[in-house]
Enzyme design. Structure first.
Site, PDB file in Angstrom:
ATOM      1  N   LYS A 111       0.829  -1.215   0.000  1.00  0.00           N
ATOM      2  CA  LYS A 111       0.000   0.000   0.000  1.00  0.00           C
ATOM      3  C   LYS A 111       0.856   1.254   0.000  1.00  0.00           C
ATOM      4  CE  LYS A 111      -2.547  -0.437   3.615  1.00  0.00           C
ATOM      5  NZ  LYS A 111      -2.752  -1.641   4.333  1.00  0.00           N
ATOM      6  N   CYS A 161      25.376   5.777  13.670  1.00  0.00           N
ATOM      7  CA  CYS A 161      24.867   5.835  15.046  1.00  0.00           C
ATOM      8  C   CYS A 161      25.597   4.827  15.935  1.00  0.00           C
ATOM      9  CB  CYS A 161      23.358   5.682  15.066  1.00  0.00           C
ATOM     10  SG  CYS A 161      22.651   6.513  16.499  1.00  0.00           S
ATOM     11  N   GLU A 204      26.326   2.352  27.751  1.00  0.00           N
ATOM     12  CA  GLU A 204      25.102   1.608  27.427  1.00  0.00           C
ATOM     13  C   GLU A 204      25.346   0.105  27.591  1.00  0.00           C
ATOM     14  OE1 GLU A 204      23.732   2.094  23.332  1.00  0.00           O
ATOM     15  OE2 GLU A 204      21.913   0.951  23.708  1.00  0.00           O
ATOM     16  N   HIS A 212      21.668   9.748  11.319  1.00  0.00           N
ATOM     17  CA  HIS A 212      21.230   8.718  10.364  1.00  0.00           C
ATOM     18  C   HIS A 212      21.067   9.317   8.970  1.00  0.00           C
ATOM     19  CE1 HIS A 212      20.025   5.538  13.304  1.00  0.00           C
ATOM     20  NE2 HIS A 212      20.068   6.584  14.112  1.00  0.00           N
ATOM     21  N   GLU A 222      20.852   7.861   6.199  1.00  0.00           N
ATOM     22  CA  GLU A 222      19.967   7.051   5.341  1.00  0.00           C
ATOM     23  C   GLU A 222      18.541   7.610   5.313  1.00  0.00           C
ATOM     24  OE1 GLU A 222      21.049   6.244   8.316  1.00  0.00           O
ATOM     25  OE2 GLU A 222      19.659   4.957   9.430  1.00  0.00           O
TER      26      GLU A 222
HETATM   27  N1  GLN Z   1      22.085   2.839  21.270  1.00  0.00           N
HETATM   28  C1  GLN Z   1      22.792   4.000  20.825  1.00  0.00           C
HETATM   29  C2  GLN Z   1      22.275   5.261  21.502  1.00  0.00           C
HETATM   30  O1  GLN Z   1      21.147   5.307  21.952  1.00  0.00           O
HETATM   31  C3  GLN Z   1      22.728   4.135  19.327  1.00  0.00           C
HETATM   32  C4  GLN Z   1      21.371   4.392  18.783  1.00  0.00           C
HETATM   33  C5  GLN Z   1      21.234   4.114  17.310  1.00  0.00           C
HETATM   34  O2  GLN Z   1      22.040   3.429  16.705  1.00  0.00           O
HETATM   35  N2  GLN Z   1      20.159   4.599  16.717  1.00  0.00           N
HETATM   36  O3  GLN Z   1      22.952   6.241  21.552  1.00  0.00           O
END
Ligand code: GLN
Length: 547
Positions: free
Chosen positions: A17, A382, A406, A508, A510
C-alpha cells in the site's frame, strides 16, 4: 480546498500500500500538484518508537523528531519532500488525545464513545495537514486490512468525511490481491469481491480498485471486478509485480491511475507527468557499469525491513555511481576474531548498522577493526559510529575494556557516554535525542569533501554520545572529530584521515536519501568502494605479472 485520497488494503497485508500511495503521489506531483501522504496505523502503541524492529521493521524519524512507520520513508524517497509529526497517526495517539480531553472535562459530562468522539478525532487528524493550505491533495494510507476490528473506526471516519465533503473531494482507492491458481491456470477475483463486500457492510465503497497480481489481468477480469465491486471498468487498475519498487510509478502511469483519480476528483490533468529525473535514475539503476559488494553488519539482518532506509540509500547511491550495490548481510552476533577474516574478505565496503543494547556489539567491533586495518571503506551509523570509537580506544589508544556506558556501566574508559539530559529520563517513548540537528564540518576533512558544504542538518535517534573528555587523546592518536553540533559541541562525525574512507556518523544519513537527492555520504562511500575494488584488482594483476 484540499482533496483527499484514501488508500485501503484488502485480502491480505504486505501488498505494498505504501508503494502504491507513494507512486500515485509521485505522478500527481509530477503533474504539478502539491501532494503529501500520511499514514494512519490502527495499533495501540502511541508510535512505533518503542517497537522492536522484528515487530515492525525500521523506525523512521522525521525532521521534527517523530518516530514513525517505515512507509513514511517511502513517501519521502519518492517525493523528496519532508514529512512531519502530523503524517503518522496511530490509534494509540487518537485515544490518548480523547482520553486527555475527557480528563480535562472537555466533553462536558457526555459519555465518551468510539462514535462520535474517536471518529471525530480521526477526522480531525485526517484533515489536519489541509489546514496549512500547503497541499492540493492529501493521500492517507490506512494501515492494516479491511475487515480488521482495529480498522473499523477509520473506515467509519472516511465514510463520514465522504458524506460531508462529497465523493468528488474524497476518493477511496482499494488495493487488493488477485491470486493466480496455478492448478486451475486462473486468476481469482472472489477474495477481492469479499473484501469490497466487507467495506460495503460499513457503508463505504471503493472508487478505484488496484489489483496486485503476478499474472496480467485481461479485460474480462477487469470487467468482472468492476461489475461485482461496483466501480467503472477504467477504475480497475492492474499492479503487476515490478522489478524494483521504483518502477511502480511508471506502471501506474501506464494504467492511468493518476488520470482516473484526477477525473474522479474533478481536477484538471494539467500536463503529462514530468518524470525526467526519475527515468534517468531508473536507467542508471538498470544499466550499471560496475558492481560492488558491501557488507551490512547488524543484528537484525534476517529481517530486511529493519534496515529499509539503509538498503534504499544504497540503491540511490549505486545508481548515481552507475554501480550495482550488492548487499551481503552479516550477522554481528556470530562474528568473532576467528571468523572475521573469512566472513569479510572480498567485501568492497563495510557498513556497521545502528542499534540498541549489548547483543552483537563485539562482532561489530571486530568488523570495524578488520575494515580499519585492511583499508576497506567503512561507514558506521549511530551505534556503528559509537562502535568505531570503542574499537579505536581499545586497539589504538590501548584502553583495555573501553566501552559505551550503554553496554558496560562500570567501564574504566567510558568513551561513549549517556548524554547529560538523558540521565534522568524514565519514560521510554519519544524521549531520545530525535530529529534534525545542525552540524558544522571541518573544511579539512573527507566529510567536507563528500558533502561539499560546511553546515548540514541531519536526523538523529540516540541517547549516548561521544565522550568529549577523551577528544584530545583520540585526535592525537589519529581519529578526528570532524563534525560537531555548533550549539553543544556534540560529536556528529568522526573519521580517520589516513584511511581511504573511514567515517562514522552519530546521525542517520539514510533517512534523508531520496531518488532525486541521493545522500552524499552514501554516494561517497560507494565511490570509495568502487575505487578500493579497482585498486585491489590492479594490485592482484600486478602481483600475478611479477610471478
Ligand atoms: N544505542 C545508541 C544510543 O542510543 C545508538 C542508537 C542508534 O544506533 N540509533 O545512543
Amino acid at each position: 480546498m484540499a482533496k483527499y485520497i484514501f488508500v485501503t488494503g484488502g485480502v491480505t497485508s504486505s501488498l505494498g500500500k505504501g508503494i502504491i500511495a507513494a507512486s500515485l503521489a509521485k505522478l500527481l506531483q509530477a503533474r504539478g500538484f502539491k501532494v503529501t501522504i500520511q499514514k494512519m496505523d490502527p495499533y495501540i502503541n502511541i508510535d512505533p518508537g518503542t517497537l522492536n524492529p522484528y515487530e515492525h521493521g525500521e523506525c523512521y524519524v522525521t525532521d521534527d523528531g517523530a518516530e514513525t512507520d517505515l512507509d513514511l520513508g517511502h513517501y519521502e524517497r519518492f517525493l523528496s519532500t519532508p514529512t512531519s509529526q502530523a503524517n503518522n497517526v496511530t490509534t494509540g495517539r487518537i485515544y490518548q488525545t480523547v482520553i486527555n480531553k475527557e480528563r480535562e472535562g472537555a466533553y462536558l459530562g457526555k459519555t465518551v464513545q468510539v462514535i462520535p468522539h474517536i471518529t471525530d478525532e480521526i477526522k480531525r487528524r485526517m484533515t489536519l495537514l489541509a489546514s496549512k493550505n500547503e497541499y492540493d491533495i492529501i493521500i492517507t494510507e490506512i494501515g492494516g486490512t479491511i475487515g480488521d476490528i482495529e480498522s473499523l473506526p477509520y473506515v467509519e471516519a472516511i465514510r463520514q468525511l465522504q458524506w460531508e465533503n462529497g465523493k468528488e473531494n474524497c476518493l477511496v482507492v482499494h488495493l487488493t490481491l488477485i491470486p493466480y491458481l496455478k492448478a486451475a491456470k486462473e486468476l481469482k477475483t472472489k477474495p477481492t469481491q469479499h473484501s469490497v463486500k466487507l467495506m460495503n457492510e460499513n457503508g463505504l465503497s471503493p472508487d478505484i480498485i488496484v489489483c496486485r497480481t503476478e499474472e496480467p489481468i485481461n479485460g474480462d477480469i477487469k470487467r468482472k471486478i468492476a461489475l461485482f465491486c461496483n466501480v467503472t471498468v477504467d477504475a480497475v487498475i492492474e499492479a503487476a509485480d515490478a522489478e524494483t519498487i521504483y518502477d511502480v510509478p511508471l506502471h501506474m502511469m501506464q494504467e492511468s491511475l493518476d488520470v482516473i483519480c484526477l477525473e474522479k476528483l474533478k481536477m484538471p490533468l494539467r500536463h503529462e507527468p514530468d518524470l525526467k529525473r526519475w527515468k534517468e535514475f531508473l536507467f542508471k539503476l538498470k544499466n550499471p557499469k560496475s558492481k560492488v559488494t558491501i557488507g551490512l553488519v547488524g543484528k537484525y539482518v534476517e529481517l530486511q525491513d529493519a534496515y529499509k532506509s539503509i538498503l534504499e540509500a544504497f540503491v540511490h547511491a549505486g545508481a548515481v555511481n552507475e554501480c550495482k550495490v550488492e548487499v551481503k548481510n552479516i550477522h554481528s552476533e556470530y562474528l568473532d576474531k576467528e571468523n572475521v577474516k573469512s566472513s569479510l574478505s572480498g567485501l568492497d565496503g563495510i557498513l556497521v548498522a545502528p542499534g540498541f543494547g549489548n547483543r552483537g556489539i563485539e562482532g561489530k567491533i571486530e568488523a570495524i577493526k578488520y575494515a580499519r586495518e585492511n583499508n576497506i571503506p567503512f561507514f558506521g551509523i549511530c551505534l556503528g559510529m559509537q562502535c568505531c570509537v570503542i574499537e579505536y580506544a581499545r586497539n589504538v589508544l590501548g584502553y583495555m575494556g573501553a566501552n559505551s556506558t550503554e553496554m558496560d556501566i562500570h567501564t574504566a574508559y567510558p568513551v561513549i557516554d549517556i548524554m547529560e539530559d538523558q540521565k534522568n529520563i524514565i519514560q521510554m517513548g519519544g524521549t531520545m535525542r530525535l530529529g534534525a540537528y545542525g552540524c558544522e564540518i571541518d573544511v579539512h576533512s573527507k566529510a567536507y569533501e563528500v558533502y561539499g558544504k560546511q553546515y548540514i542538518s541531519e536526523r538523529h535517534r540516540h541517547r549516548w554520545e561521544f565522550n568529549n573528555s577523551f577528544i584530545e587523546q583520540f585526535e592525537n592518536a589519529g581519529m578526528k572529530a570532524v563534525g560537531k553540533n555548533p550549539e553543544t559541541g556534540l560529536v556528529e562525525i568522526v573519521e580517520l584521515p589516513n584511511h581511504p574512507f573511514f567515517i562514522g556518523s552519530q546521525f542517520h544519513p539514510e533517512l534523508k536519501s531520496t531518488v532525486e537527492n541521493p545522500h552524499p555520504l552514501f554516494v561517497g562511500f560507494i565511490k570509495a568502494a568502487i575505487i578500493s575494488q579497482s585498486e585491489k584488482k590492479n594490485k592482484t594483476s600486478l602481483e600475478a605479472g611479477m610471478n
